[in-house]
Design an enzyme around this catalytic site. Structure first.
Site, PDB file in Angstrom:
ATOM      1  N   TYR A  72       0.835  -1.207   0.000  1.00  0.00           N
ATOM      2  CA  TYR A  72       0.000   0.000   0.000  1.00  0.00           C
ATOM      3  C   TYR A  72       0.869   1.256   0.000  1.00  0.00           C
ATOM      4  O   TYR A  72       0.601   2.206  -0.725  1.00  0.00           O
ATOM      5  CB  TYR A  72      -0.922   0.001   1.228  1.00  0.00           C
ATOM      6  N   PHE A 124      -6.598  20.386 -24.848  1.00  0.00           N
ATOM      7  CA  PHE A 124      -7.245  19.101 -25.158  1.00  0.00           C
ATOM      8  C   PHE A 124      -8.628  19.092 -24.486  1.00  0.00           C
ATOM      9  O   PHE A 124      -8.837  19.814 -23.512  1.00  0.00           O
ATOM     10  CB  PHE A 124      -6.370  17.961 -24.625  1.00  0.00           C
ATOM     11  N   ASP A 125      -9.573  18.281 -24.955  1.00  0.00           N
ATOM     12  CA  ASP A 125     -10.950  18.449 -24.458  1.00  0.00           C
ATOM     13  C   ASP A 125     -11.130  18.176 -22.963  1.00  0.00           C
ATOM     14  O   ASP A 125     -11.856  18.904 -22.300  1.00  0.00           O
ATOM     15  CB  ASP A 125     -12.012  17.739 -25.328  1.00  0.00           C
ATOM     16  N   ASP A 215       1.185  19.861 -21.112  1.00  0.00           N
ATOM     17  CA  ASP A 215       0.304  18.704 -21.245  1.00  0.00           C
ATOM     18  C   ASP A 215       1.113  17.702 -22.071  1.00  0.00           C
ATOM     19  O   ASP A 215       1.258  17.848 -23.287  1.00  0.00           O
ATOM     20  CB  ASP A 215      -0.992  19.122 -21.935  1.00  0.00           C
ATOM     21  N   ALA A 217       1.329  14.330 -22.919  1.00  0.00           N
ATOM     22  CA  ALA A 217       0.982  12.986 -23.404  1.00  0.00           C
ATOM     23  C   ALA A 217       1.956  12.475 -24.468  1.00  0.00           C
ATOM     24  O   ALA A 217       2.357  11.319 -24.439  1.00  0.00           O
ATOM     25  CB  ALA A 217      -0.446  12.980 -23.955  1.00  0.00           C
ATOM     26  N   LYS A 258      -0.390   7.221 -23.852  1.00  0.00           N
ATOM     27  CA  LYS A 258       0.108   7.563 -25.192  1.00  0.00           C
ATOM     28  C   LYS A 258       1.576   7.159 -25.275  1.00  0.00           C
ATOM     29  O   LYS A 258       1.872   5.978 -25.384  1.00  0.00           O
ATOM     30  CB  LYS A 258      -0.106   9.050 -25.485  1.00  0.00           C
ATOM     31  N   HIS A 450     -21.084  12.926 -28.577  1.00  0.00           N
ATOM     32  CA  HIS A 450     -20.572  11.990 -29.594  1.00  0.00           C
ATOM     33  C   HIS A 450     -20.365  10.584 -29.050  1.00  0.00           C
ATOM     34  O   HIS A 450     -20.364   9.630 -29.802  1.00  0.00           O
ATOM     35  CB  HIS A 450     -19.295  12.532 -30.242  1.00  0.00           C
TER      36      HIS A 450
HETATM   37  C1  LIG Z   1      -5.338  11.759 -23.874  1.00  0.00           C
HETATM   38  C2  LIG Z   1      -4.984  13.139 -23.510  1.00  0.00           C
HETATM   39  C3  LIG Z   1      -5.387  13.702 -22.292  1.00  0.00           C
HETATM   40  C4  LIG Z   1      -6.289  12.975 -21.315  1.00  0.00           C
HETATM   41  O1  LIG Z   1      -5.718  11.813 -20.875  1.00  0.00           O
HETATM   42  P1  LIG Z   1      -6.578  10.496 -20.463  1.00  0.00           P
HETATM   43  O2  LIG Z   1      -5.512   9.529 -20.115  1.00  0.00           O
HETATM   44  O3  LIG Z   1      -7.397  10.112 -21.639  1.00  0.00           O
HETATM   45  O4  LIG Z   1      -7.414  10.887 -19.292  1.00  0.00           O
HETATM   46  C5  LIG Z   1      -4.997  14.997 -22.020  1.00  0.00           C
HETATM   47  N1  LIG Z   1      -4.271  15.707 -22.897  1.00  0.00           N
HETATM   48  C6  LIG Z   1      -3.869  15.208 -24.070  1.00  0.00           C
HETATM   49  C7  LIG Z   1      -3.071  16.039 -25.006  1.00  0.00           C
HETATM   50  C8  LIG Z   1      -4.218  13.920 -24.426  1.00  0.00           C
HETATM   51  O5  LIG Z   1      -3.855  13.427 -25.625  1.00  0.00           O
END
Ligand SMILES: *Cc1c(COP(=O)(O)O)cnc(C)c1O
Length: 459
Positions: A72, A124-125, A215, A217, A258, A450
């Site tokens: 843990y 990003f969304d 950000d 990813a 990613k 969507h």
């Molecule tokens: C996928 C992504 C996110 C969100 O990550 P999740 O792992 O899907 O929650 C945030 N910013 C970017 C640029 C992404 O490609």
């Protein structure tokens, strides 16, 4: 002729995929109400819906899973992730979380207050969603080249720094709490951001006392583009480039699904601000779990620590981005329109050009995705007016600037022959494009429609 860069790995475990007939696919799609998210993956031949969490882990990662320490508190995997973050990004503090949006949820309350502005090259969304949830205001200031789908520019993901500074002066620096650099710029089609642009952004941020976060990813794909395209970086390693890039920021959020090639996982990194990191730890415990596991199993931490490095291999990245470029090259030969140059993780088909007879309110990007599924069992997704939704004030359908159908390539999953099939299927679809019908929505939820809407073709 498009050139394919061979896989820098060999295959020792396979997952069988099902072949279906055209008649079966017509029925399956109808039963799914023409929504790609309602299809069962068993009914899909080549799944290009997303590159998120869909990659294939290596034998080293799977071996790491077996070595996972499920304690843990104080698990070994946490130290490995921490050390990898220190080594690859040059950051002192690391907090694992269960995915990218969890990183946003945990970090942003310490950086953004109600009414403050968050500037990004493009949010990003989910990032936009978390800014909205805090009552803050997301503003995108990407370079104008990002909107031009036809002509080449090496770094279409860049921040428009001149416009950004003018905007900061206009609204007052005290109202701008945060600059978020998304690398690569996902919403602009996986387009990269240059080191020079990052440096310039940092300079302006310092001038006005604003924090910069990344950000992150696609940190490795972005570094590979810098190595290929930016003067002075050809001989630097991916990790050297990544360290420099992240040196210009104060913190990062990352979806590890990613470039870190795990099926689930995320990270927060903080460069050196101990107080900020303590706030991150405080919110991690109620939201994600204790700080040394952060919503992940011990075995997931092992796979993540290994994947963070595997993602930075030049041989891997040359092949990975090479796959996307190969598919782009085939489509160019077949005169199928897409956003040029291709991004790091996906080809964005230009549905507005491919289906000129379908107006935005009949969702050309979605129509193309449906047709591609019927043609060859390939799943893609709409990034256009269907995803955009209705204006929350008027209830009117909004018109997206671009009508894209996205073909996202999972990491280390599909082969050259699969990509050939995708290109051939698209050639067939475009030959009969005038017969493709538009769609109407027969049911939709109030937000993020969507994912769950039901549609039908317009006869
Ligand atoms: C996928 C992504 C996110 C969100 O990550 P999740 O792992 O899907 O929650 C945030 N910013 C970017 C640029 C992404 O490609």
């Amino acid at each position: 002729m498009a050139k394919y860069i061979a896989e820098p790995f060999k295959i020792k475990m396979v997952e069988l995929i099902k072949m279906t007939t055209r008649e079966e696919r017509i029925e399956k799609l109808k039963a799914a109400n023409y929504n790609m998210f309602a299809l069962k993956s068993d009914d899909i031949y080549i799944d290009l819906m997303t590159d998120s969490g869909t990659g294939a882990m290596s034998d080293a990662q799977w071996a790491g899973m077996m070595m996972g320490d499920e304690s843990y508190a104080g698990a070994r995997g946490f130290s490995k992730v921490h050390n990898a973050v220190e080594d690859i990004f040059g950051y002192k503090f690391a907090q694992p979380v269960h995915q990218g949006r969890a990183a946003e949820k945990v970090l942003f309350p310490s950086l953004l207050k109600k009414g403050q502005i968050s500037i990004s090259n493009m949010h990003f969304d989910t990032t936009r969603g978390h800014v909205d949830l805090l009552g803050a205001i997301p503003v995108d200031i990407v370079v104008p080249e990002a909107r031009d789908t036809k002509s080449y520019a090496p770094f279409k993901g860049n921040m428009d720094t001149k416009r950004m500074e003018a905007y900061i002066k206009k609204v007052g620096a005290e109202n701008v709490a945060l600059i978020i650099m998304t690398i690569t710029n996902n919403t602009a089609g996986g387009q990269p951001v240059s080191i020079e642009n990052m440096r310039e952004t940092r300079k302006i941020a310092d001038k006005y006392g604003i924090k910069v976060i990344i950000d992150a990813a696609r940190y490795a794909e972005n570094a590979f583009f810098i190595k290929q395209r930016e003067k002075g970086y050809a001989n630097k390693s991916i990790i050297e480039i990544t360290r420099e890039m992240f040196g210009y920021a104060d913190a990062f959020t990352m979806s590890a699904k990613k470039d870190a090639i795990v099926n689930m996982g995320g990270l927060i990194g903080v460069k050196d601000d101990e107080e900020l990191f303590q706030q991150v730890q405080c919110l991690t415990i109620p939201y994600e779990g204790f700080i040394t596991y952060g919503g992940l199993a011990g075995r997931d931490l092992e796979a993540l620590a290994i994947g963070l490095y595997e993602g930075t291999s030049v041989d891997f990245l040359r092949y990975r981005i090479g796959q996307v470029e190969y598919l782009g090259g085939l489509l160019k030969e077949k005169e199928v329109s897409f956003q040029y140059p291709v991004g790091g993780h996906a080809v964005f088909l230009d549905a507005k050009v491919i289906l000129p007879h379908i107006p935005y309110h009949q969702f050309p990007g979605q129509a193309l995705a449906c047709e591609l599924y019927i043609e060859a069992g390939i799943r893609s997704c709409d990034i256009g007016s269907f995803m955009m939704g209705v204006d929350p004030k008027t209830g009117e359908q909004m018109e997206a600037e671009m009508e894209f159908t996205r073909l996202a390539i999972p990491r280390r999953v599909y082969t050259q022959a699969h990509l050939d099939i995708v290109a051939e299927a698209l050639e067939n679809v475009t030959c009969n494009a005038d017969k493709v019908k538009g769609y109407e929505i027969i049911w939709q939820p109030p937000v993020l429609r969507h994912f769950t809407s039901k549609l039908k073709p317009i006869e």
